[in-house]
Design a protein around this motif. Structure first.
Motif, PDB file in Angstrom:
ATOM      1  N   UNK A 112     -19.406   2.320  21.203  1.00 23.94           N
ATOM      2  CA  UNK A 112     -20.078   1.344  20.357  1.00 23.94           C
ATOM      3  C   UNK A 112     -19.016   0.530  19.620  1.00 23.94           C
ATOM      4  N   UNK A 113     -19.361  -0.687  19.246  1.00 23.99           N
ATOM      5  CA  UNK A 113     -18.394  -1.569  18.601  1.00 23.99           C
ATOM      6  C   UNK A 113     -17.915  -0.969  17.276  1.00 23.99           C
ATOM      7  N   UNK A 114     -16.695  -1.330  16.879  1.00 30.86           N
ATOM      8  CA  UNK A 114     -16.159  -0.835  15.621  1.00 30.86           C
ATOM      9  C   UNK A 114     -14.668  -0.606  15.694  1.00 30.86           C
ATOM     10  N   UNK A 115     -14.110  -0.031  14.620  1.00 29.12           N
ATOM     11  CA  UNK A 115     -12.685   0.283  14.541  1.00 29.12           C
ATOM     12  C   UNK A 115     -12.436   1.692  15.069  1.00 29.12           C
ATOM     13  N   UNK A 116     -11.307   1.841  15.760  1.00 26.34           N
ATOM     14  CA  UNK A 116     -10.919   3.159  16.274  1.00 26.34           C
ATOM     15  C   UNK A 116      -9.452   3.405  15.970  1.00 26.34           C
ATOM     16  N   UNK A 137      -1.859   4.112  14.957  1.00 29.67           N
ATOM     17  CA  UNK A 137      -2.363   2.778  15.295  1.00 29.67           C
ATOM     18  C   UNK A 137      -3.889   2.720  15.255  1.00 29.67           C
ATOM     19  N   UNK A 138      -4.388   1.609  14.771  1.00 29.06           N
ATOM     20  CA  UNK A 138      -5.825   1.371  14.688  1.00 29.06           C
ATOM     21  C   UNK A 138      -6.118   0.014  15.312  1.00 29.06           C
ATOM     22  N   UNK A 139      -7.293  -0.136  15.908  1.00 27.76           N
ATOM     23  CA  UNK A 139      -7.676  -1.384  16.558  1.00 27.76           C
ATOM     24  C   UNK A 139      -9.191  -1.516  16.515  1.00 27.76           C
ATOM     25  N   UNK A 140      -9.671  -2.706  16.825  1.00 27.74           N
ATOM     26  CA  UNK A 140     -11.108  -2.970  16.773  1.00 27.74           C
ATOM     27  C   UNK A 140     -11.641  -3.315  18.158  1.00 27.74           C
ATOM     28  N   UNK A 141     -12.827  -2.817  18.445  1.00 28.15           N
ATOM     29  CA  UNK A 141     -13.559  -3.149  19.669  1.00 28.15           C
ATOM     30  C   UNK A 141     -14.821  -3.895  19.252  1.00 28.15           C
TER      31      UNK A 141
END
Length: 248
Positions: A112-116, A137-141
């Motif tokens: 699901x969309x969001x930050x991971x 590291x963190x990124x957004x989908x």
């Protein structure tokens, strides 16, 4: 290839609808032998497992991501009644290499969309016992996006740059064009592909046998944003009057 084998191959590649489902724990890779349909509010994470040298050859690896909230600087846990309420938010992502004999493989996981945030990783058959709570590291989908996190290279009993030896290590690298090429057979994914805008240094609550930090090398990080352009001076702005001195 015999006619029978050709027929079987055609059956495997036949386009069969495969709506993807988000789940609290996403640990099943998308089947790239058939079309993958992202539902509203869904995206996907792509992780490569690269084995470029003898020490990494034939090694497997696992990578964990957790849902993250940059505002609170912590991972997001599922509510206690998540299953009862039909919550389809992805909170935990487990990505495992499946073909350790290959020099390079790519795994696509629907989320699901969001930050991971990168939560942990391990090489070989060992279970993940570490957590990168001291910085990761963190990124957004975003919905509809297929986001490439990067490649992970597994090592077991490897010598590190400082001369010490580690029981296991998972090295990061980034080759987005290789990942894009791996998705060419699935145009619905290739069209939505983009490299992750990773950001180092995300911290969160610690829980694990080994509490560590993991930092993507600077060479693989996105370039810093360009400074804002200076505001243009209006053409009709009055010029500063020149100083006038009287001669004696």
């Amino acid at each position: 290839m015999t006619a029978r084998h050709a027929f079987l191959a055609a059956l495997m590649l036949a386009p069969v609808a495969a709506p993807a489902t988000a789940q609290l724990r996403a640990d099943k890779p998308a089947d790239l032998t058939q079309p993958v349909t992202l539902q509203p509010g869904q995206g996907a994470i792509v992780v490569g497992f690269r084995r470029p040298d003898k020490p990494s050859a034939g090694k497997s690896a696992k990578v964990d991501f957790r849902r993250y909230d940059s505002a609170t600087q912590d991972i997001v846990l599922p509510p206690e009644n998540a299953k009862e309420t039909g919550d389809t938010t992805t909170y935990h992502v487990r990505v495992k290499s499946a073909q350790k004999q290959l020099p390079l493989e790519h795994v696509v996981t629907v989320v699901s969309e969001g930050e991971y945030v990168l939560f942990g990783a391990s090489s070989g058959p060992a279970e993940i016992a570490n957590t990168f709570c001291f910085g990761a590291p963190v990124f957004r989908v975003k919905a509809g996006e297929v986001v490439y996190f990067g490649d992970m290279t597994p090592y077991v009993f490897v010598k590190l740059k400082d001369g010490s030896r580690a029981m296991m290590a998972v090295a990061y690298s980034s080759f987005p064009e290789d990942a894009r090429k791996a998705l060419e057979g699935r145009p619905e994914l290739a069209q939505a592909f983009r490299p992750a805008e990773n950001r180092n240094g995300a911290t969160y609550r610690c829980a694990g046998t080994q509490m560590l930090a993991y930092q993507i090398p600077a060479e693989y990080m996105p370039p810093p944003p360009a400074p804002p352009a200076p505001e243009p001076v209006p053409e009709d702005a009055a010029a500063e009057p020149a100083a006038v001195t009287e001669s004696e």
